[in-house]
Design a protein around this motif. Structure first.
Motif, PDB file in Angstrom:
ATOM      1  N   GLU A   6      63.178  -8.326 139.748  1.00 49.60           N
ATOM      2  CA  GLU A   6      62.178  -8.574 138.709  1.00 49.60           C
ATOM      3  C   GLU A   6      60.779  -8.273 139.228  1.00 49.60           C
ATOM      4  O   GLU A   6      60.515  -8.392 140.429  1.00 49.60           O
ATOM      5  CB  GLU A   6      62.205 -10.028 138.232  1.00 49.60           C
ATOM      6  CG  GLU A   6      63.535 -10.507 137.694  1.00 49.60           C
ATOM      7  CD  GLU A   6      64.285 -11.354 138.691  1.00 49.60           C
ATOM      8  OE1 GLU A   6      65.073 -12.209 138.262  1.00 49.60           O
ATOM      9  OE2 GLU A   6      64.092 -11.148 139.907  1.00 49.60           O
ATOM     10  N   SER A   7      59.897  -7.938 138.308  1.00 52.72           N
ATOM     11  CA  SER A   7      58.486  -7.747 138.643  1.00 52.72           C
ATOM     12  C   SER A   7      57.655  -8.017 137.396  1.00 52.72           C
ATOM     13  O   SER A   7      58.187  -8.067 136.288  1.00 52.72           O
ATOM     14  CB  SER A   7      58.224  -6.327 139.155  1.00 52.72           C
ATOM     15  OG  SER A   7      58.558  -5.375 138.165  1.00 52.72           O
ATOM     16  N   GLY A   8      56.349  -8.207 137.613  1.00 55.34           N
ATOM     17  CA  GLY A   8      55.438  -8.351 136.493  1.00 55.34           C
ATOM     18  C   GLY A   8      54.955  -9.750 136.227  1.00 55.34           C
ATOM     19  O   GLY A   8      54.121  -9.973 135.347  1.00 55.34           O
ATOM     20  N   GLY A   9      55.460 -10.727 136.974  1.00 52.01           N
ATOM     21  CA  GLY A   9      54.986 -12.088 136.767  1.00 52.01           C
ATOM     22  C   GLY A   9      53.569 -12.265 137.269  1.00 52.01           C
ATOM     23  O   GLY A   9      52.998 -11.374 137.906  1.00 52.01           O
ATOM     24  N   GLY A  10      52.986 -13.416 136.956  1.00 56.86           N
ATOM     25  CA  GLY A  10      51.636 -13.683 137.414  1.00 56.86           C
ATOM     26  C   GLY A  10      51.000 -14.816 136.661  1.00 56.86           C
ATOM     27  O   GLY A  10      51.677 -15.585 135.978  1.00 56.86           O
ATOM     28  N   LEU A  11      49.691 -14.902 136.792  1.00 57.65           N
ATOM     29  CA  LEU A  11      48.895 -15.947 136.145  1.00 57.65           C
ATOM     30  C   LEU A  11      48.153 -15.334 134.968  1.00 57.65           C
ATOM     31  O   LEU A  11      47.504 -14.291 135.106  1.00 57.65           O
ATOM     32  CB  LEU A  11      47.905 -16.531 137.145  1.00 57.65           C
ATOM     33  CG  LEU A  11      46.886 -17.542 136.609  1.00 57.65           C
ATOM     34  CD1 LEU A  11      47.588 -18.792 136.101  1.00 57.65           C
ATOM     35  CD2 LEU A  11      45.879 -17.889 137.703  1.00 57.65           C
ATOM     36  N   ASP A 109      77.018 -12.056 135.347  1.00 57.89           N
ATOM     37  CA  ASP A 109      77.613 -11.794 136.646  1.00 57.89           C
ATOM     38  C   ASP A 109      76.591 -11.619 137.767  1.00 57.89           C
ATOM     39  O   ASP A 109      76.905 -11.849 138.938  1.00 57.89           O
ATOM     40  CB  ASP A 109      78.458 -10.511 136.568  1.00 57.89           C
ATOM     41  CG  ASP A 109      79.528 -10.601 135.497  1.00 57.89           C
ATOM     42  OD1 ASP A 109      79.500  -9.790 134.541  1.00 57.89           O
ATOM     43  OD2 ASP A 109      80.387 -11.494 135.600  1.00 57.89           O
ATOM     44  N   TYR A 110      75.408 -11.178 137.419  1.00 60.91           N
ATOM     45  CA  TYR A 110      74.392 -10.864 138.425  1.00 60.91           C
ATOM     46  C   TYR A 110      73.065 -11.496 138.033  1.00 60.91           C
ATOM     47  O   TYR A 110      72.713 -11.551 136.850  1.00 60.91           O
ATOM     48  CB  TYR A 110      74.212  -9.338 138.539  1.00 60.91           C
ATOM     49  CG  TYR A 110      75.500  -8.588 138.721  1.00 60.91           C
ATOM     50  CD1 TYR A 110      76.055  -7.846 137.681  1.00 60.91           C
ATOM     51  CD2 TYR A 110      76.191  -8.632 139.931  1.00 60.91           C
ATOM     52  CE1 TYR A 110      77.244  -7.164 137.832  1.00 60.91           C
ATOM     53  CE2 TYR A 110      77.384  -7.947 140.092  1.00 60.91           C
ATOM     54  CZ  TYR A 110      77.898  -7.214 139.043  1.00 60.91           C
ATOM     55  OH  TYR A 110      79.079  -6.545 139.209  1.00 60.91           O
ATOM     56  N   TRP A 111      72.338 -11.914 139.050  1.00 62.22           N
ATOM     57  CA  TRP A 111      71.050 -12.581 138.840  1.00 62.22           C
ATOM     58  C   TRP A 111      70.004 -12.044 139.795  1.00 62.22           C
ATOM     59  O   TRP A 111      70.311 -11.713 140.952  1.00 62.22           O
ATOM     60  CB  TRP A 111      71.190 -14.089 139.061  1.00 62.22           C
ATOM     61  CG  TRP A 111      72.001 -14.754 138.004  1.00 62.22           C
ATOM     62  CD1 TRP A 111      73.362 -14.865 137.947  1.00 62.22           C
ATOM     63  CD2 TRP A 111      71.499 -15.386 136.823  1.00 62.22           C
ATOM     64  NE1 TRP A 111      73.742 -15.523 136.807  1.00 62.22           N
ATOM     65  CE2 TRP A 111      72.614 -15.862 136.097  1.00 62.22           C
ATOM     66  CE3 TRP A 111      70.221 -15.610 136.308  1.00 62.22           C
ATOM     67  CZ2 TRP A 111      72.488 -16.545 134.882  1.00 62.22           C
ATOM     68  CZ3 TRP A 111      70.095 -16.282 135.110  1.00 62.22           C
ATOM     69  CH2 TRP A 111      71.213 -16.743 134.412  1.00 62.22           C
ATOM     70  N   GLY A 112      68.764 -11.970 139.295  1.00 64.50           N
ATOM     71  CA  GLY A 112      67.656 -11.627 140.162  1.00 64.50           C
ATOM     72  C   GLY A 112      67.119 -12.853 140.876  1.00 64.50           C
ATOM     73  O   GLY A 112      67.604 -13.971 140.656  1.00 64.50           O
ATOM     74  N   GLN A 113      66.125 -12.648 141.703  1.00 62.35           N
ATOM     75  CA  GLN A 113      65.543 -13.730 142.494  1.00 62.35           C
ATOM     76  C   GLN A 113      64.529 -14.532 141.692  1.00 62.35           C
ATOM     77  O   GLN A 113      64.172 -15.646 142.094  1.00 62.35           O
ATOM     78  CB  GLN A 113      64.881 -13.171 143.749  1.00 62.35           C
ATOM     79  CG  GLN A 113      65.870 -12.581 144.737  1.00 62.35           C
ATOM     80  CD  GLN A 113      66.849 -13.622 145.245  1.00 62.35           C
ATOM     81  OE1 GLN A 113      66.457 -14.699 145.694  1.00 62.35           O
ATOM     82  NE2 GLN A 113      68.134 -13.323 145.163  1.00 62.35           N
ATOM     83  N   GLY A 114      64.047 -13.985 140.614  1.00 64.64           N
ATOM     84  CA  GLY A 114      63.095 -14.698 139.774  1.00 64.64           C
ATOM     85  C   GLY A 114      61.662 -14.260 140.030  1.00 64.64           C
ATOM     86  O   GLY A 114      61.306 -13.847 141.134  1.00 64.64           O
ATOM     87  N   THR A 115      60.851 -14.371 139.002  1.00 65.38           N
ATOM     88  CA  THR A 115      59.426 -14.079 139.113  1.00 65.38           C
ATOM     89  C   THR A 115      58.646 -15.180 138.397  1.00 65.38           C
ATOM     90  O   THR A 115      59.019 -15.613 137.307  1.00 65.38           O
ATOM     91  CB  THR A 115      59.098 -12.685 138.531  1.00 65.38           C
ATOM     92  OG1 THR A 115      57.715 -12.387 138.756  1.00 65.38           O
ATOM     93  CG2 THR A 115      59.383 -12.595 137.043  1.00 65.38           C
ATOM     94  N   GLN A 116      57.587 -15.637 139.031  1.00 66.92           N
ATOM     95  CA  GLN A 116      56.825 -16.767 138.506  1.00 66.92           C
ATOM     96  C   GLN A 116      55.868 -16.310 137.413  1.00 66.92           C
ATOM     97  O   GLN A 116      55.119 -15.340 137.593  1.00 66.92           O
ATOM     98  CB  GLN A 116      56.025 -17.433 139.624  1.00 66.92           C
ATOM     99  CG  GLN A 116      55.139 -18.577 139.170  1.00 66.92           C
ATOM    100  CD  GLN A 116      55.922 -19.806 138.734  1.00 66.92           C
ATOM    101  OE1 GLN A 116      56.847 -20.228 139.433  1.00 66.92           O
ATOM    102  NE2 GLN A 116      55.561 -20.373 137.592  1.00 66.92           N
ATOM    103  N   VAL A 117      55.893 -17.031 136.311  1.00 64.69           N
ATOM    104  CA  VAL A 117      54.928 -16.843 135.234  1.00 64.69           C
ATOM    105  C   VAL A 117      54.186 -18.156 135.054  1.00 64.69           C
ATOM    106  O   VAL A 117      54.810 -19.194 134.817  1.00 64.69           O
ATOM    107  CB  VAL A 117      55.613 -16.423 133.918  1.00 64.69           C
ATOM    108  CG1 VAL A 117      54.609 -16.436 132.767  1.00 64.69           C
ATOM    109  CG2 VAL A 117      56.242 -15.048 134.065  1.00 64.69           C
ATOM    110  N   THR A 118      52.877 -18.108 135.177  1.00 64.91           N
ATOM    111  CA  THR A 118      52.052 -19.297 135.020  1.00 64.91           C
ATOM    112  C   THR A 118      51.015 -19.043 133.944  1.00 64.91           C
ATOM    113  O   THR A 118      50.252 -18.078 134.022  1.00 64.91           O
ATOM    114  CB  THR A 118      51.350 -19.659 136.336  1.00 64.91           C
ATOM    115  OG1 THR A 118      52.325 -19.851 137.363  1.00 64.91           O
ATOM    116  CG2 THR A 118      50.538 -20.942 136.168  1.00 64.91           C
TER     117      THR A 118
END
Length: 121
Positions: A6-11, A109-118
């Motif tokens: 995943e990408s694109g998370g942020g504040l 079946d598959y999962w990403g590591q996660g991305t933080q959204v604040t």
């Protein structure tokens, strides 16, 4: 084994927008986004079938979030508009072998590591 990144998370301020991306290392079937806020269980956000013809949204994000995918790039996107403080969470991308979108996390079946959204109010 498919890997998801995943990408694109942020504040972002309340009312703002973010676009998340999830790139898969290979072909997948249906894909989805889930999120987990602090001290809360992981919850369904949205899912999309392999063809993109079928999508599903949690009531809390309907009309604000849009899921889409580009199968040529093995990538799924989550456009998030009109963000609220309650959208703050770690967002996880998920994929399954089946082409059918589902809301239940256990069928993926598959999962990403996660991305933080604040989202700041």
């Amino acid at each position: 084994q498919v890997q998801l990144v995943e990408s694109g998370g942020g504040l972002v301020q309340a009312g703002g927008s973010l676009r998340l991306s999830c790139a898969a290392s290979g072909r997948t079937g249906a894909m989805g986004w889930f999120r987990q806020a602090p001290e809360k269980e992981r919850e369904f956000v949205t899912a999309i079938s392999w063809t993109g013809a079928t999508t599903s949204y949690a009531d809390s994000v309907k009309g604000r979030f849009t899921i889409s995918r580009d199968n040529a790039k093995n990538t799924v996107y989550l456009q998030m508009n009109s963000l609220k403080s309650e959208d703050t969470a770690v967002y996880y991308c998920a994929a399954r072998e089946s082409n059918y979108a589902r809301v239940q996390s256990q069928v993926y079946d598959y999962w990403g590591q996660g991305t933080q959204v604040t989202v700041s109010s």
